[in-house]
Design a protein around this motif. Structure first.
Motif, PDB file in Angstrom:
ATOM      1  N   ALA A   1       0.841  -1.196   0.000  1.00  0.00           N
ATOM      2  CA  ALA A   1       0.000   0.000   0.000  1.00  0.00           C
ATOM      3  C   ALA A   1       0.877   1.246   0.000  1.00  0.00           C
ATOM      4  O   ALA A   1       1.970   1.264   0.580  1.00  0.00           O
ATOM      5  CB  ALA A   1      -0.923  -0.010   1.204  1.00  0.00           C
ATOM      6  N   SER A   2       0.399   2.290  -0.659  1.00  0.00           N
ATOM      7  CA  SER A   2       1.151   3.543  -0.712  1.00  0.00           C
ATOM      8  C   SER A   2       0.980   4.369   0.546  1.00  0.00           C
ATOM      9  O   SER A   2       1.759   5.295   0.802  1.00  0.00           O
ATOM     10  CB  SER A   2       0.688   4.365  -1.921  1.00  0.00           C
ATOM     11  OG  SER A   2       0.859   3.636  -3.108  1.00  0.00           O
ATOM     12  N   MET A   3      -0.029   4.083   1.337  1.00  0.00           N
ATOM     13  CA  MET A   3      -0.309   4.859   2.539  1.00  0.00           C
ATOM     14  C   MET A   3       0.751   4.615   3.606  1.00  0.00           C
ATOM     15  O   MET A   3       1.334   3.535   3.679  1.00  0.00           O
ATOM     16  CB  MET A   3      -1.697   4.482   3.086  1.00  0.00           C
ATOM     17  CG  MET A   3      -2.841   4.743   2.122  1.00  0.00           C
ATOM     18  SD  MET A   3      -4.418   4.127   2.756  1.00  0.00           S
ATOM     19  CE  MET A   3      -4.145   2.354   2.656  1.00  0.00           C
ATOM     20  N   GLU A   4       0.997   5.641   4.415  1.00  0.00           N
ATOM     21  CA  GLU A   4       1.929   5.521   5.526  1.00  0.00           C
ATOM     22  C   GLU A   4       1.271   4.711   6.641  1.00  0.00           C
ATOM     23  O   GLU A   4       0.285   5.122   7.253  1.00  0.00           O
ATOM     24  CB  GLU A   4       2.324   6.907   6.044  1.00  0.00           C
ATOM     25  CG  GLU A   4       3.139   7.724   5.054  1.00  0.00           C
ATOM     26  CD  GLU A   4       4.536   7.160   4.877  1.00  0.00           C
ATOM     27  OE1 GLU A   4       4.987   6.437   5.793  1.00  0.00           O
ATOM     28  OE2 GLU A   4       5.157   7.423   3.827  1.00  0.00           O
TER      29      GLU A   4
ATOM     30  N   VAL B   1      -1.962  -4.619  -1.086  1.00  0.00           N
ATOM     31  CA  VAL B   1      -3.282  -4.286  -1.615  1.00  0.00           C
ATOM     32  C   VAL B   1      -3.337  -4.631  -3.101  1.00  0.00           C
ATOM     33  O   VAL B   1      -2.315  -4.835  -3.762  1.00  0.00           O
ATOM     34  CB  VAL B   1      -3.614  -2.788  -1.408  1.00  0.00           C
ATOM     35  CG1 VAL B   1      -3.647  -2.453   0.068  1.00  0.00           C
ATOM     36  CG2 VAL B   1      -2.619  -1.906  -2.144  1.00  0.00           C
ATOM     37  N   GLU B   2      -4.537  -4.655  -3.631  1.00  0.00           N
ATOM     38  CA  GLU B   2      -4.751  -5.010  -5.027  1.00  0.00           C
ATOM     39  C   GLU B   2      -4.467  -3.824  -5.946  1.00  0.00           C
ATOM     40  O   GLU B   2      -4.853  -2.689  -5.660  1.00  0.00           O
ATOM     41  CB  GLU B   2      -6.194  -5.484  -5.215  1.00  0.00           C
ATOM     42  CG  GLU B   2      -6.540  -5.890  -6.629  1.00  0.00           C
ATOM     43  CD  GLU B   2      -7.981  -6.308  -6.765  1.00  0.00           C
ATOM     44  OE1 GLU B   2      -8.807  -5.474  -7.199  1.00  0.00           O
ATOM     45  OE2 GLU B   2      -8.295  -7.470  -6.416  1.00  0.00           O
ATOM     46  N   VAL B   3      -3.799  -4.107  -7.052  1.00  0.00           N
ATOM     47  CA  VAL B   3      -3.541  -3.108  -8.089  1.00  0.00           C
ATOM     48  C   VAL B   3      -4.187  -3.606  -9.372  1.00  0.00           C
ATOM     49  O   VAL B   3      -3.941  -4.736  -9.806  1.00  0.00           O
ATOM     50  CB  VAL B   3      -2.026  -2.898  -8.308  1.00  0.00           C
ATOM     51  CG1 VAL B   3      -1.792  -1.882  -9.436  1.00  0.00           C
ATOM     52  CG2 VAL B   3      -1.363  -2.434  -7.027  1.00  0.00           C
ATOM     53  N   LEU B   4      -5.005  -2.763  -9.973  1.00  0.00           N
ATOM     54  CA  LEU B   4      -5.758  -3.154 -11.161  1.00  0.00           C
ATOM     55  C   LEU B   4      -5.393  -2.241 -12.333  1.00  0.00           C
ATOM     56  O   LEU B   4      -5.412  -1.018 -12.196  1.00  0.00           O
ATOM     57  CB  LEU B   4      -7.259  -3.061 -10.888  1.00  0.00           C
ATOM     58  CG  LEU B   4      -8.194  -3.315 -12.078  1.00  0.00           C
ATOM     59  CD1 LEU B   4      -8.055  -4.749 -12.569  1.00  0.00           C
ATOM     60  CD2 LEU B   4      -9.643  -3.006 -11.697  1.00  0.00           C
ATOM     61  N   ARG B   5      -5.061  -2.852 -13.471  1.00  0.00           N
ATOM     62  CA  ARG B   5      -4.825  -2.113 -14.714  1.00  0.00           C
ATOM     63  C   ARG B   5      -5.693  -2.714 -15.811  1.00  0.00           C
ATOM     64  O   ARG B   5      -5.721  -3.932 -15.992  1.00  0.00           O
ATOM     65  CB  ARG B   5      -3.351  -2.183 -15.130  1.00  0.00           C
ATOM     66  CG  ARG B   5      -2.414  -1.369 -14.268  1.00  0.00           C
ATOM     67  CD  ARG B   5      -0.984  -1.415 -14.822  1.00  0.00           C
ATOM     68  NE  ARG B   5      -0.095  -0.527 -14.111  1.00  0.00           N
ATOM     69  CZ  ARG B   5       0.589  -0.858 -13.015  1.00  0.00           C
ATOM     70  NH1 ARG B   5       0.474  -2.086 -12.524  1.00  0.00           N
ATOM     71  NH2 ARG B   5       1.380   0.015 -12.430  1.00  0.00           N
TER      72      ARG B   5
ATOM     73  N   GLU C   1      -5.612   0.900  -3.997  1.00  0.00           N
ATOM     74  CA  GLU C   1      -6.108   1.437  -2.727  1.00  0.00           C
ATOM     75  C   GLU C   1      -5.115   2.441  -2.150  1.00  0.00           C
ATOM     76  O   GLU C   1      -3.913   2.179  -2.060  1.00  0.00           O
ATOM     77  CB  GLU C   1      -6.329   0.290  -1.735  1.00  0.00           C
ATOM     78  CG  GLU C   1      -6.907   0.740  -0.396  1.00  0.00           C
ATOM     79  CD  GLU C   1      -7.096  -0.420   0.556  1.00  0.00           C
ATOM     80  OE1 GLU C   1      -7.065  -0.190   1.780  1.00  0.00           O
ATOM     81  OE2 GLU C   1      -7.265  -1.568   0.076  1.00  0.00           O
ATOM     82  N   GLY C   2      -5.629   3.612  -1.805  1.00  0.00           N
ATOM     83  CA  GLY C   2      -4.783   4.660  -1.260  1.00  0.00           C
ATOM     84  C   GLY C   2      -4.246   5.619  -2.295  1.00  0.00           C
ATOM     85  O   GLY C   2      -3.702   6.670  -1.944  1.00  0.00           O
ATOM     86  N   ASP C   3      -4.341   5.283  -3.578  1.00  0.00           N
ATOM     87  CA  ASP C   3      -3.909   6.163  -4.665  1.00  0.00           C
ATOM     88  C   ASP C   3      -5.125   6.671  -5.427  1.00  0.00           C
ATOM     89  O   ASP C   3      -6.197   6.045  -5.430  1.00  0.00           O
ATOM     90  CB  ASP C   3      -2.992   5.429  -5.644  1.00  0.00           C
ATOM     91  CG  ASP C   3      -1.634   5.135  -5.041  1.00  0.00           C
ATOM     92  OD1 ASP C   3      -1.387   5.581  -3.898  1.00  0.00           O
ATOM     93  OD2 ASP C   3      -0.834   4.457  -5.701  1.00  0.00           O
ATOM     94  N   ALA C   4      -4.941   7.781  -6.099  1.00  0.00           N
ATOM     95  CA  ALA C   4      -6.005   8.306  -6.945  1.00  0.00           C
ATOM     96  C   ALA C   4      -6.165   7.413  -8.171  1.00  0.00           C
ATOM     97  O   ALA C   4      -5.182   6.962  -8.761  1.00  0.00           O
ATOM     98  CB  ALA C   4      -5.677   9.739  -7.371  1.00  0.00           C
TER      99      ALA C   4
END
Length: 681
Positions: free
Chosen positions: A522-525, A532-536, A565-568
Motif C-alpha cells: 500500500a502507498s499509505m503511511e 493491496v490489489e492493483v488493477l490495470r 487502494e490509497g492512490d487516486a
C-alpha cells in the motif's frame, strides 16, 4: 506425384503477385515488434530480430537443406508446422518450389504470406570449394553509421561542480555497424557504440567508443553446424537455464508461449548486457549434436570490501557509462562461463541437456533484506537443465526442468494443439522455486526472472475464416515469497481478448481488451506494509488501410484505467494517426505520426510502437498530457547507398520541465534527431 507438385508450384507462382505484390518484411517486423514489446522495457533493443529477418530476406532459407533451425530463427513459424514441413520433404522428396508449402498441414494464407519471402529451393553451398581471393572479391559488405541527439540540453550536461554527479561526455549518440557476408554460411559482424553522455576518445574513454562487439560466424560445414568466435548468444530449451537475446512471451501471438530455441548464434545486437564473449561451436553427427562453449567478460557492478574481502553488491544492467559513479563501476566484475549442451533429435522428438558453470571474481552479497532471504550469494554457480519437445497429429508438447546446484528447481511444461482447422489452444504451466538461480534465465514469467513464481496459462485462437481471428488467454500466477515492493506472498491474473477482422489486401481492424490484477505494498503511511490489489485495464482499437500500392494509413485509440487502494484512480488515453509512404519503385519513402495523449501520471502510461531508422525500432511511453509527432524519411542513392532522417518530439501541456534527475530538461518539449547512412558494397 511429381507432376502434381509442379502444378501446385505453377499455381503458387501465378498467385505470387496477388499474395506478395509488395515486400512484407517491414510489415512483419512491425507486427513482431508489437508482440515482443508488450512485455519488454522502453529501451529494449529490437535490432537483433530486425537484422535477422532482413538477412533471411536477402539470403533465403533453402527448404531442401534446412534441418528446421533456420526456420526457428524467424520466430513466427510454429514448431508444429516446421515438423510437418520436414515430414513432407521426407515423404515426397525435394521441394520443387517454395509455393509447394501451401499443401503442408497447418499452413494458412497468412502464414504462407509471411514465410515465402524468407525461403527458397536449391541454394548453392556458399563455402564449398571457395578460395581466399573469392572471399575478398565476392563477399558482400554492409557499413552503417548512425548519429542521434536530443536537441534540448539536459541537466547532467550543465553541472560544472566536479564533486557532483554529472555527465562527463557529450549528448551525441553514435553507432557504427559493419557486416560481411559470404553467402549464407560465413558472417563477420562488428559494432561500435557511444551513448548520450558518454565520452569519445577522451576522459574515461580514451580507447574511443564506449562499447565494442564483434564476431566471426561459420556454419553448415560438414559436421560443424556452427562456430562463433567473439560475441555470441545461446538459446536452449524454454530459457530456464540458458537464454541470451530476444525471446517471445505472453502476447496476442499465443504460439509465442512455446520458446523457439535457436541454439548457437552470433550476437549482433547493440544491447551491451545479455551475451557471452569467447568461443562456441555446434558439432552434429546423425541425430546427435553437442555445443561446448566458454566465455570471459568484465561486467559493470558495485563492489566493496566487507571484512577485508571484496564483494559484489549488484551487477549493472544498463551498459551506460556517463557519470563518475557509472564509470567507476565499469568492468568491475569478472565473469567466467563454461559448459556444454547436448541434443538428440529423431523425427518429431527432441531432447536436450545443458550444464554450465558461472564464476565471478568476487562473491555476490545482496542487501540484507527479508525479500533477499533466498537470493543468490556466493562467487560460483552450476546450472543444469533437461528439456524436450514432441509433435504428433496436430499436438505440440514441450517442457524443461532446470536446477541450480545446491539450491532450487524450475519446471515448465506446455502444449499447443490444433483441435480443428479453425481452432487452436495453448496450455502452459510453470513452477519456479524461490531459491532457483540462473544468470542467463529468460523463462516465460510474470516477474522479471523465472524465480519465485507459479502460474498456469491457457490460450485460444479461433479463426473461422481468413478474415476473422479471435484470440483469448488467461494467465493465473502466484509469487510464494516476497518481492520488490511486495512484502508478502502475492498473486494475480492477466487476461486478454482480441478480435481482428481483415479485408484481404486492403485493411484490418482489431479490438483488444486486457485486464491485469496484481498485489503491491500500500502507498499509505502505515506502521507496517500492507499488500493491496492493483488493477490495470486497457482497451485498444487499431487498424490500418491500404490506400494504394504506395500509401497506407494506420491509427489507434487506446484507453487505460489504473486503480490502487490509497492512490487516486487514473484514466489515460491516447490516439494517433500514421501515414506511410513506400512506393514499389522510387528513391524516397517515409512515414509520419501525430499523436494526442493524456494520462494523469506514470501508472496510466501507454506504450506504442514507432517506426524509426533501420534497426532502430522504438517503443516509447506516453504519459502526462501532450502531443507526440515524428517524421522518418529514407532516400536511396542507387542500389548501394541509403540515408535515413528522423525528427521526433514530445510537447507536454503545462509542463515546466521534462524528465527527472540528470535527464531533466527545462521547458515542455523534448526533441530528438537521427541521421543514418548505409553503404552496401
Amino acid at each position: 506425384m511429381r507432376f502434381d507438385r509442379y502444378v501446385i508450384s505453377i499455381i503458387g507462382l501465378l498467385l505470387a503477385c496477388d499474395l506478395y505484390g509488395q515486400s512484407e518484411t517491414d510489415l512483419l517486423v512491425e507486427r513482431l515488434m508489437e508482440f515482443v514489446a508488450e512485455e519488454q522495457t522502453e529501451g529494449f533493443d529490437f535490432s537483433e530480430l530486425a537484422e535477422r529477418l532482413e538477412y533471411y530476406a536477402r539470403h533465403p532459407i533453402d527448404l531442401n537443406r534446412t534441418d528446421g533451425s533456420e526456420l526457428q530463427e524467424l520466430q513466427f513459424i510454429p514448431q508444429l508446422f516446421i515438423d510437418n514441413l520436414l515430414d513432407h520433404r521426407n515423404r515426397s522428396g525435394r521441394f520443387v518450389s517454395r509455393y509447394e508449402l501451401q499443401v503442408i498441414e497447418g499452413v494458412d494464407t497468412e502464414l504462407l504470406r509471411l514465410i515465402v519471402p524468407y525461403v527458397t529451393v536449391n541454394a548453392p553451398n556458399s563455402l564449398s570449394g571457395i578460395r581466399a581471393h573469392q572471399l575478398v572479391n565476392e563477399g558482400t559488405h554492409d557499413l552503417m553509421v548512425r548519429y542521434g541527439r536530443t536537441l534540448q540540453r539536459r541537466r547532467g550536461y550543465t553541472i560544472t561542480d566536479t564533486s557532483r554527479s554529472r555527465y562527463l561526455g557529450t549528448p551525441d549518440q553514435l553507432f557504427v555497424r559493419y557486416r560481411y557476408h559470404f553467402g549464407r554460411d560465413l558472417q563477420v559482424a562488428f559494432n561500435m557504440k557511444k551513448d548520450a553522455g558518454e565520452a569519445l576518445f577522451g576522459e574515461a574513454q580514451r580507447g574511443g567508443f564506449d562499447f565494442y562487439s564483434g564476431s566471426v560466424y561459420v556454419r553448415n560445414q560438414g559436421m560443424l553446424k556452427g562456430l562463433v568466435v567473439g560475441d555470441y548468444a545461446l538459446q536452449f530449451g524454454q530459457g530456464l537455464a540458458m537464454w541470451n537475446g530476444l525471446g517471445f512471451g505472453k502476447s496476442s501471438m499465443v504460439q509465442g508461449m512455446a520458446r523457439q530455441s535457436t541454439g548457437l548464434r552470433p550476437y549482433t545486437s547493440s544491447n551491451e548486457v545479455p551475451f557471452l564473449r569467447g568461443a562456441a561451436a555446434t558439432i552434429a553427427g546423425g541425430p546427435f549434436s553437442v555445443t561446448p562453449f566458454v566465455s570471459k567478460r568484465r561486467l559493470d557492478g558495485s563492489v566493496s570490501y566487507t571484512d577485508g574481502r571484496l564483494s559484489i553488491g549488484s551487477i549493472g544492467q544498463t551498459g551506460l557509462h556517463r557519470t563518475p559513479n557509472e564509470i567507476a563501476n565499469r568492468g568491475a566484475v569478472a565473469q567466467w562461463v563454461y559448459g556444454t549442451n547436448a541434443q538428440y533429435e529423431y523425427r518429431r522428438f527432441r531432447i536436450g541437456a545443458t550444464a554450465y558453470h558461472t564464476h565471478f571474481g568476487a562473491a555476490i552479497q545482496p542487501q540484507d533484506l527479508l525479500r533477499n532471504q533466498y537470493a543468490f550469494r556466493g562467487a560460483s554457480l552450476w546450472n543444469t537443465s533437461l528439456y524436450y519437445n514432441y509433435s504428433w497429429q496436430g499436438i505440440y508438447l514441450y517442457g524443461e526442468a532446470a536446477h541450480s546446484i545446491g539450491s532450487g528447481f524450475a519446471f515448465t511444461n506446455g502444449m499447443i494443439a490444433s483441435l480443428h482447422s479453425h481452432l487452436s489452444v495453448a496450455l502452459h504451466y510453470r513452477n519456479y522455486q524461490r531459491d532457483y538461480h540462473s544468470f542467463f534465465n529468460q523463462g516465460i514469467a510474470e516477474g522479471s526472472v523465472a524465480s519465485n513464481e507459479r502460474g498456469l496459462y491457457s490460450g485460444l485462437v479461433y479463426h473461422p475464416s481468413r478474415a476473422v481471428e479471435w484470440v483469448l488467454y488467461g494467465d493465473f500466477f502466484r509469487f510464494p515469497w516476497l518481492r520488490y515492493r511486495v512484502d508478502a506472498p502475492s498473486q494475480g491474473v492477466d487476461l486478454l481478448t482480441q478480435f481482428t477482422y481483415t479485408w484481404y489486401k486492403k485493411a484490418d481492424v482489431s479490438i483488444r481488451y486486457r485486464y491485469r490484477q496484481r498485489e503491491e505494498n500500500a502507498s499509505m503511511e502505515l506502521p507496517h506494509n500492507r499488500v493491496v490489489e492493483v488493477l490495470r485495464q486497457q482497451l485498444r482499437i487499431s487498424g490500418q488501410y491500404k490506400i494504394s500500392d504506395a500509401w497506407r494509413m494506420r491509427n489507434r485509440v487506446e484507453l487505460t484505467h489504473y486503480r490502487k487502494e490509497g492512490d487516486a484512480t487514473e484514466i489515460g488515453w491516447m490516439v494517433y494517426q500514421d501515414i506511410i509512404f513506400k512506393p514499389m519503385a522510387g528513391k524516397l519513402s517515409g512515414n509520419a505520426r501525430i499523436a494526442l495523449f493524456g494520462t494523469p501520471g506514470y501508472n496510466s502510461r501507454i506504450y506504442a510502437f514507432e517506426n524509426n531508422v533501420l534497426y532502430a525500432y522504438s517503443f516509447p511511453l506516453y504519459h502526462n498530457d501532450g502531443i507526440r509527432t515524428y517524421l522518418n524519411l529514407r532516400y536511396r542513392f542507387g542500389r548501394r547507398m541509403d540515408v535515413w532522417l528522423r525528427f521526433a518530439t514530445f510537447v507536454y501541456r503545462g509542463a515546466e520541465e521534462v524528465g527527472s534527475g540528470l535527464d531533466t530538461i527545462e521547458g515542455n518539449q523534448r526533441s530528438d534527431v537521427r541521421v543514418q547512412l548505409r553503404w552496401q558494397f
